[in-house]
Design a protein around this motif. Structure first.
Motif, PDB file in Angstrom:
ATOM      1  N   ASN A  48      -8.917 -70.481 -72.699  1.00 24.71           N
ATOM      2  CA  ASN A  48      -9.703 -70.458 -73.932  1.00 24.71           C
ATOM      3  C   ASN A  48     -10.841 -69.466 -73.710  1.00 24.71           C
ATOM      4  O   ASN A  48     -11.782 -69.755 -72.960  1.00 24.71           O
ATOM      5  CB  ASN A  48     -10.268 -71.841 -74.252  1.00 24.71           C
ATOM      6  N   TYR A  50     -14.018 -66.980 -74.702  1.00 23.44           N
ATOM      7  CA  TYR A  50     -15.220 -67.015 -75.538  1.00 23.44           C
ATOM      8  C   TYR A  50     -15.799 -65.606 -75.565  1.00 23.44           C
ATOM      9  O   TYR A  50     -16.224 -65.081 -74.528  1.00 23.44           O
ATOM     10  CB  TYR A  50     -16.206 -68.010 -74.932  1.00 23.44           C
ATOM     11  N   GLY A  82     -15.579 -76.292 -73.312  1.00 28.09           N
ATOM     12  CA  GLY A  82     -14.147 -76.246 -73.051  1.00 28.09           C
ATOM     13  C   GLY A  82     -13.596 -74.854 -72.854  1.00 28.09           C
ATOM     14  O   GLY A  82     -12.376 -74.666 -72.780  1.00 28.09           O
ATOM     15  N   PHE A  83     -14.492 -73.861 -72.725  1.00 24.90           N
ATOM     16  CA  PHE A  83     -14.043 -72.490 -72.492  1.00 24.90           C
ATOM     17  C   PHE A  83     -13.974 -72.220 -70.994  1.00 24.90           C
ATOM     18  O   PHE A  83     -14.859 -72.606 -70.236  1.00 24.90           O
ATOM     19  CB  PHE A  83     -14.991 -71.492 -73.165  1.00 24.90           C
ATOM     20  N   GLN A 366      -6.023 -73.733 -82.151  1.00 21.32           N
ATOM     21  CA  GLN A 366      -5.954 -74.249 -80.791  1.00 21.32           C
ATOM     22  C   GLN A 366      -4.669 -75.029 -80.501  1.00 21.32           C
ATOM     23  O   GLN A 366      -4.451 -75.455 -79.372  1.00 21.32           O
ATOM     24  CB  GLN A 366      -7.186 -75.105 -80.481  1.00 21.32           C
ATOM     25  N   THR A 374     -12.297 -67.174 -79.161  1.00 19.54           N
ATOM     26  CA  THR A 374     -13.288 -67.720 -80.084  1.00 19.54           C
ATOM     27  C   THR A 374     -14.539 -66.857 -80.027  1.00 19.54           C
ATOM     28  O   THR A 374     -15.032 -66.529 -78.946  1.00 19.54           O
ATOM     29  CB  THR A 374     -13.647 -69.171 -79.706  1.00 19.54           C
ATOM     30  N   GLU A 379     -18.746 -71.981 -83.026  1.00 16.24           N
ATOM     31  CA  GLU A 379     -18.787 -73.414 -82.703  1.00 16.24           C
ATOM     32  C   GLU A 379     -19.912 -74.157 -83.408  1.00 16.24           C
ATOM     33  O   GLU A 379     -19.942 -75.394 -83.382  1.00 16.24           O
ATOM     34  CB  GLU A 379     -18.887 -73.611 -81.189  1.00 16.24           C
ATOM     35  N   TYR A 438     -15.316 -78.845 -82.255  1.00 14.72           N
ATOM     36  CA  TYR A 438     -14.784 -77.819 -81.365  1.00 14.72           C
ATOM     37  C   TYR A 438     -14.577 -78.368 -79.958  1.00 14.72           C
ATOM     38  O   TYR A 438     -13.548 -78.136 -79.326  1.00 14.72           O
ATOM     39  CB  TYR A 438     -15.759 -76.633 -81.288  1.00 14.72           C
ATOM     40  N   LEU A 442     -10.988 -78.459 -77.988  1.00 16.28           N
ATOM     41  CA  LEU A 442     -10.785 -77.710 -76.745  1.00 16.28           C
ATOM     42  C   LEU A 442     -10.470 -78.640 -75.578  1.00 16.28           C
ATOM     43  O   LEU A 442      -9.683 -78.292 -74.688  1.00 16.28           O
ATOM     44  CB  LEU A 442     -12.019 -76.865 -76.446  1.00 16.28           C
ATOM     45  N   ARG A 445      -6.818 -79.449 -75.872  1.00 18.45           N
ATOM     46  CA  ARG A 445      -6.001 -78.291 -75.475  1.00 18.45           C
ATOM     47  C   ARG A 445      -5.969 -78.148 -73.956  1.00 18.45           C
ATOM     48  O   ARG A 445      -4.914 -77.924 -73.362  1.00 18.45           O
ATOM     49  CB  ARG A 445      -6.556 -77.020 -76.118  1.00 18.45           C
ATOM     50  N   ASN A 446      -7.108 -78.288 -73.314  1.00 18.00           N
ATOM     51  CA  ASN A 446      -7.178 -78.139 -71.857  1.00 18.00           C
ATOM     52  C   ASN A 446      -6.431 -79.242 -71.128  1.00 18.00           C
ATOM     53  O   ASN A 446      -5.879 -79.020 -70.050  1.00 18.00           O
ATOM     54  CB  ASN A 446      -8.636 -78.112 -71.398  1.00 18.00           C
TER      55      ASN A 446
END
Length: 537
Positions: A48, A50, A82-83, A366, A374, A379, A438, A442, A445-446
């Motif tokens: 992810n 940023y 979460g990035f 996502q 992103t 966010e 957000y 995330l 997703r992770n």
């Protein structure tokens, strides 16, 4: 496969997924507890990412200018969101606010800090399992780059018929010059000379002659310099403009760039900006070996964006989402898709002001395969447009932190700063905020690598009831992703036909999570509120 419009009463036991049915006055039934766990450590380049415009991100020293140390101070914020990857827009010495006209590739712009600051940022990123890639502008330099003056002088001497020194031979065609009377489109007359230079983006940014072996040698030197510093890869700017009218030559040069980078670091990540919505053209560019090219067909800039259009007709266009999801994978073939909603060159996708719709669009992004990107400030719902009379600066305005320090002044040339939603600090403390939505998306997703890497298959697509159910399979593990595309209607879904045993993630509009949630109606039926997603395993 079917959508249940009325709650069923038959009891097919799916005990490991749903607890037994109890009487509940809420129309959503019993709230389902999801299996959330700690963040996974991502070791590959499915990340992810940023994107940061450093000048508007965070000011560490009180001069109202964002800087590299400011990025360091916000690394925990970025990671906590979460990035696990950061793309920095250009940071080299430049005379412009945007810094895409480079004066010195081996020096950091003093307004952003120093090379020591970059090295510190790289080290701090790696301590947090964050990869850092730099914007690499190889198609042009600044008009004021010392090599342009040297090249102009050598070229003038060359066309005058004078004998050149070895160094002048090297630089006489370092840039893309034209000596005829009527130049092609995009060429600008060299002041006080009788020839022209190519300038596709601005008169201040002359294009390199990428056929010149010395230019290519310098490209490789720049790449090696930053890989030696520990940078994890590059975002390649405007790859269609290395050779304006030759796709084949662009692909050949990209192949060389990929070769140079991977020879130095086989795990480095490269993503190219090929502003193109044609699937066939992008597929050809992937033949270069470059890891990713941005998927513009899903961005807000594309008139037929499947991420945007899938919500049209109150969700009846949801079929465009699944076809877009498949296309996103097919275009990249064995490489890594790179979908995104917006960036520094287009309007912010939240500019519509419909935050419920914008939140759901981000969740849809996502749930796609590949590495997602992103733009900083999305966010917290930052808005802005660069269409019509609005300049690019309007989509690169500062993020508002709500702290005693850190806020930056807008870039020179900004025409409008409009903050519709609250600052970062306020949103971090508000469970219903865009920020916390957000963060939840995330996290899910992770935690589920099947989302970004899995092979998809269709379980159910019902345009009338506005529900989509897909399965993704990765390394013998399967997840189900159930979407409610309706902005207003609740939907019930029968899970008894599918071999899933637990809820591992749920995404709803967190503004009213206490009253509208993904819930259990009976032992085989779950209910989804408007614009929601549930992930099953």
């Amino acid at each position: 496969m079917r959508v249940i419009k009325k709650c069923t009463t038959s009891l097919l036991l799916v005990a490991s997924l749903l607890s037994s049915c109890h009487k509940n006055n809420n129309p959503y039934g019993i709230k389902i507890t999801e299996e959330l766990k700690s963040m996974n450590i991502i070791e590959d380049n499915y990340r992810n990412w940023y994107e940061i415009y450093v000048g508007s991100f965070y000011d560490s020293n009180g001069d109202k200018q964002g800087d590299l140390q400011g990025v360091v101070e916000k690394l925990d914020y970025i990671k906590d969101l979460g990035f696990n990857g950061i793309w920095l827009m250009p940071i080299n010495k430049s005379t412009s606010y945007h810094k895409y006209d480079v004066l010195d590739y081996y020096e950091i712009d003093s307004s952003y800090g120093s090379m020591n600051d970059l090295e510190n940022l790289i080290n701090e990123c790696h301590k947090r399992d964050i990869k850092l890639i730099l914007d690499l502008v190889l198609n042009h330099s600044s008009l004021n780059h010392p090599l342009f003056s040297k090249s102009v002088a050598a070229h003038q001497k060359y066309i005058s018929g004078s004998t050149l020194t070895a160094e002048e031979e090297k630089y006489k065609d370092y840039y893309s010059f034209y000596d005829g009377d009527v130049p092609p489109s995009g060429y600008v007359k060299v002041p006080s000379h009788d020839f022209y230079y190519e300038a596709n983006f601005s008169n201040d940014m002359p294009e390199y002659n990428c056929d010149n072996p010395y230019v290519r040698e310098e490209f490789q030197n720049i790449i090696n310099f930053y890989l030696d510093k520990g940078v994890d890869g590059f975002r390649l700017d405007a790859v269609k403009y290395y050779y304006l009218d030759s796709k084949a030559k662009n692909i050949e040069l990209l192949s060389k760039i990929n070769e140079w980078v991977k020879a130095k670091n086989k795990d480095a990540y490269i993503v190219g900006e090929c502003w193109e919505t044609s699937a066939s053209t992008l597929s050809e560019y992937y033949a270069s070996g470059i890891d990713s090219f941005f998927n513009f067909s899903c961005s807000v800039s594309a008139p037929s964006s499947y991420l945007i259009n899938s919500l049209n007709l109150d969700g009846k266009m949801l079929n465009t989402y699944y076809s877009g999801l498949l296309s996103n994978i097919k275009i990249a073939s064995s490489h890594i898709p790179a979908p995104f909603l917006d960036n520094h060159d287009m309007p912010r996708y939240t500019s519509t002001g419909n935050i419920k719709r914008s939140k759901f669009q981000y969740a849809l992004l996502q749930m796609l395969n590949g590495s997602t990107f992103t733009y900083y400030g999305d966010e917290v719902g930052m808005v802005g447009t660069n269409t019509g009379s609005s300049p690019d600066q309007d989509v690169r305005i500062p993020i508002k932190w709500g702290e005693d320090k850190g806020d930056c002044k807008p870039p020179v040339g900004t025409s409008k700063t409009n903050y519709v939603y609250k600052d970062v600090k306020t949103q971090m403390n508000d469970k219903s905020s865009i920020y916390n939505y957000y963060k939840k998306v995330l996290l899910i997703r992770n935690q589920n690598p099947e989302i970004s890497r899995g092979s998809p298959s269709l379980l159910l697509q019902d345009r009338d009831n506005k529900i989509l159910a897909i399965k993704k399979t990765y390394q013998n593990s399967e997840i189900g992703i159930i979407f409610n595309f309706s902005p207003t209607n609740d939907l019930t879904f029968d899970i008894s036909e599918y071999n899933f045993t637990k809820v591992v993630g749920q995404i709803t509009d967190n503004e009213d999570y206490e009253n509208k949630y993904i819930g259990q109606i009976d032992d085989k039926t779950i209910k989804l509120p408007p614009y929601s997603i549930v992930i099953l395993k």
